[in-house]
Each structure stands twice: as C-alpha cells, then as structure tokens.
Design a protein around this motif. Structure first.
Motif, PDB file in Angstrom:
ATOM      1  N   CYS A  60      19.551   5.308   3.415  1.00 29.21           N
ATOM      2  CA  CYS A  60      20.868   5.780   2.993  1.00 29.21           C
ATOM      3  C   CYS A  60      21.894   5.610   4.104  1.00 29.21           C
ATOM      4  O   CYS A  60      21.549   5.531   5.286  1.00 29.21           O
ATOM      5  N   ARG A  61      23.155   5.606   3.718  1.00 29.85           N
ATOM      6  CA  ARG A  61      24.214   5.794   4.693  1.00 29.85           C
ATOM      7  C   ARG A  61      24.284   7.280   5.038  1.00 29.85           C
ATOM      8  O   ARG A  61      23.990   8.136   4.193  1.00 29.85           O
ATOM      9  N   ALA A  84      15.457   7.839   5.310  1.00 33.09           N
ATOM     10  CA  ALA A  84      16.051   7.558   6.612  1.00 33.09           C
ATOM     11  C   ALA A  84      17.515   7.197   6.400  1.00 33.09           C
ATOM     12  O   ALA A  84      17.919   6.779   5.306  1.00 33.09           O
ATOM     13  N   ALA A  85      18.317   7.359   7.448  1.00 31.67           N
ATOM     14  CA  ALA A  85      19.732   6.993   7.390  1.00 31.67           C
ATOM     15  C   ALA A  85      20.005   5.837   8.347  1.00 31.67           C
ATOM     16  O   ALA A  85      19.274   5.633   9.322  1.00 31.67           O
ATOM     17  N   THR A  86      21.063   5.107   8.078  1.00 36.57           N
ATOM     18  CA  THR A  86      21.380   3.943   8.899  1.00 36.57           C
ATOM     19  C   THR A  86      21.911   4.330  10.267  1.00 36.57           C
ATOM     20  O   THR A  86      21.927   3.503  11.190  1.00 36.57           O
ATOM     21  N   ASP A 113      14.820  12.147   7.604  1.00 36.75           N
ATOM     22  CA  ASP A 113      15.386  12.084   8.947  1.00 36.75           C
ATOM     23  C   ASP A 113      16.882  12.364   8.870  1.00 36.75           C
ATOM     24  O   ASP A 113      17.718  11.563   9.300  1.00 36.75           O
ATOM     25  N   ALA A 114      17.196  13.501   8.286  1.00 35.80           N
ATOM     26  CA  ALA A 114      18.574  13.962   8.100  1.00 35.80           C
ATOM     27  C   ALA A 114      18.479  15.437   7.706  1.00 35.80           C
ATOM     28  O   ALA A 114      17.466  16.079   7.961  1.00 35.80           O
ATOM     29  N   GLY A 115      19.531  15.955   7.067  1.00 38.15           N
ATOM     30  CA  GLY A 115      19.543  17.369   6.735  1.00 38.15           C
ATOM     31  C   GLY A 115      19.065  17.675   5.334  1.00 38.15           C
ATOM     32  O   GLY A 115      19.081  16.834   4.430  1.00 38.15           O
ATOM     33  N   PRO A 150      11.080  -1.243   4.277  1.00 38.01           N
ATOM     34  CA  PRO A 150      10.653  -0.589   5.518  1.00 38.01           C
ATOM     35  C   PRO A 150      11.801   0.190   6.160  1.00 38.01           C
ATOM     36  O   PRO A 150      12.937  -0.299   6.213  1.00 38.01           O
ATOM     37  N   VAL A 151      11.498   1.391   6.628  1.00 35.06           N
ATOM     38  CA  VAL A 151      12.475   2.202   7.349  1.00 35.06           C
ATOM     39  C   VAL A 151      11.860   2.628   8.678  1.00 35.06           C
ATOM     40  O   VAL A 151      10.640   2.592   8.850  1.00 35.06           O
TER      41      VAL A 151
END
Length: 243
Positions: A60-61, A84-86, A113-115, A150-151
């Motif tokens: 995601c952004r 995951a975020a960019t 890997d964010a909120g 893949p992230v």
C-alpha cells in the motif's frame, strides 16, 4: 506507481503449515539458522496467542488502505494477511470492519508494517494482529498498490504463499519451499531443548552441559575468590592514585 492483483499464487502445503504451528517463533527462527524474523517493530496487540498461515501480501501507499480492500477478495481459509507500505507509515490502516470480513473468510490474523486501530474490538472478536503502531488516524482510498507480490518487512522478503508464524515474541516468515524442512528442524530443536530442560531441572548448569567453562577460559575469563579479587582491585586503585 501502477498496481497489480495477482490471483492464485502457489502456497505452502497445509500439512507443513500446521506442523510449523506447533512451535514458537523463537524455535523456528533458530531452527532455520537464525533467519526469517520480520524485525522488532511488529508487536502483538494481544497476548498468549500463536497463529500460523499462508501469506496474502499487500503493498500500500502510506495512509491509504485501498489495496487492503482489494486483498480481502484474494484471502481464504488458513491465510494471514501481510501488509507493507511503500514508505514508513503509522496511520491506522486496519480496524474491526476489515477483521470482520477477513474472519468470515477464514483468515487467521494480520501482520501489518503500519498502524492498526479498534484494538479493543479486535481482541474481543479474537482476531490476532501484529502491527508496527496503534493509531486512530484514518486513511484514504485513493492510490493504487499491489496484492500478492513480494513485500519487504524488517529487511525480510515475504512472498505470497510463504508461511507466517506469529506469537508474543514476534513474527517469522518461512519460505514456502522450505516449510517441511523448517518443521523438521524445529522438531529436532524442540527435542534438544527438552533434554536441556530436564538436565536443568536436575540441577545441572549450562556452563557444564554446553562446555562453556572451556570457552570462558579460552576467552581469558578467570575465577577468583572474593578476598583475592578485592585485594587486587585495592592494589590497582593505589597504583592509579600514585601515578
């Protein structure tokens, strides 16, 4: 940034996933040669919970959860959603409504890997989450991303279909083609630890069981009676004061 939603990626065998689920994250990480941990940012919002499943990955952004909506359709029984975020983000990109939809599809939990927000509701409904942050900050649904690509989280690559194992100690990824070997190695390590546990219950010391006295000696560590050590320290202080 254009996006893609990949459908039908290969997944680790369910039998191997369930075998890995019997072990803790620390055991599997050690058994794989101390690899696979997704870093220390990811912490559970609950306690005493362990889950294992196959990864459905989302990129995601930051501050935009559009692709999580797209990913729900790709999720099924036994999966774990991995987001995951960019770039770094702590916005609350996931909450109780997403969990309701995912739980209905048999998804076992979330690694993000964010909120995350609605944590009380998530705990109450029994939907396990490991997140980098807890934040009520909302998001938009405006920019494209990707699903089942893949992230990277914590310096580790997570591919769709890889095994995700998470517990109170963190999160580890097992490449899907290594799942069987990881389960076997984890079982061997568990047996080794059981033997050590039995020895410690009998009063043996790790110094002797693991041959660490020789290691300490080789590194120059010595044993001294207190009086002798105190005398040598006093002499060193006197020499220092006189210099």
């Amino acid at each position: 940034m254009s996006g893609v939603i990949v459908t039908g990626p290969p997944k680790a065998d369910r039998e191997h996933v369930e075998a890995i689920a019997r072990f803790g994250v620390a055991t599997v990480h050690e058994a794989m040669g101390r690899t696979g941990l997704l870093g220390t940012r990811l912490r559970p919002i609950q306690q005493d919970t362990r889950v294992a499943g196959t990864a459905v990955t989302v990129l995601c952004r930051p501050g935009d959860n559009l692709m999580i909506h797209a990913a729900v359709e790709q999720c099924g029984e036994g999966d774990i959603l991995v987001v995951a975020a960019t770039s770094p983000s702590t916005d609350g990109m996931f909450g109780e409504l997403f969990a309701t939809a995912l739980k209905r599809r048999g998804v076992r939990g979330l690694v993000i890997d964010a909120g995350v927000r609605d944590t009380a509701e998530l705990r109450a409904m029994g939907f396990p989450v490991w997140a980098a942050a807890v934040s009520a900050q909302g998001t938009v649904k405006a920019t494209p991303g990707s699903v089942n690509v893949p992230v990277v989280i914590g310096g580790r690559v997570v591919r769709p279909g890889d095994v995700i194992l998470a517990d109170d100690d963190g999160v580890v990824v097992v490449p899907r083609e290594r799942a069987r070997r990881a389960a076997e190695a984890s079982e061997a390590r568990e047996k080794k630890e059981a033997a050590a546990r039995a020895a410690f219950l009998e009063g043996r010391l790790g110094l002797d069981r693991y041959g660490l006295r020789d290691t300490l000696t080789r590194l120059g560590v010595t044993w001294q009676p207190y009086d002798a050590h105190a005398s040598s320290c006093d002499a060193a202080e006197r020499d220092g004061a006189g210099s």
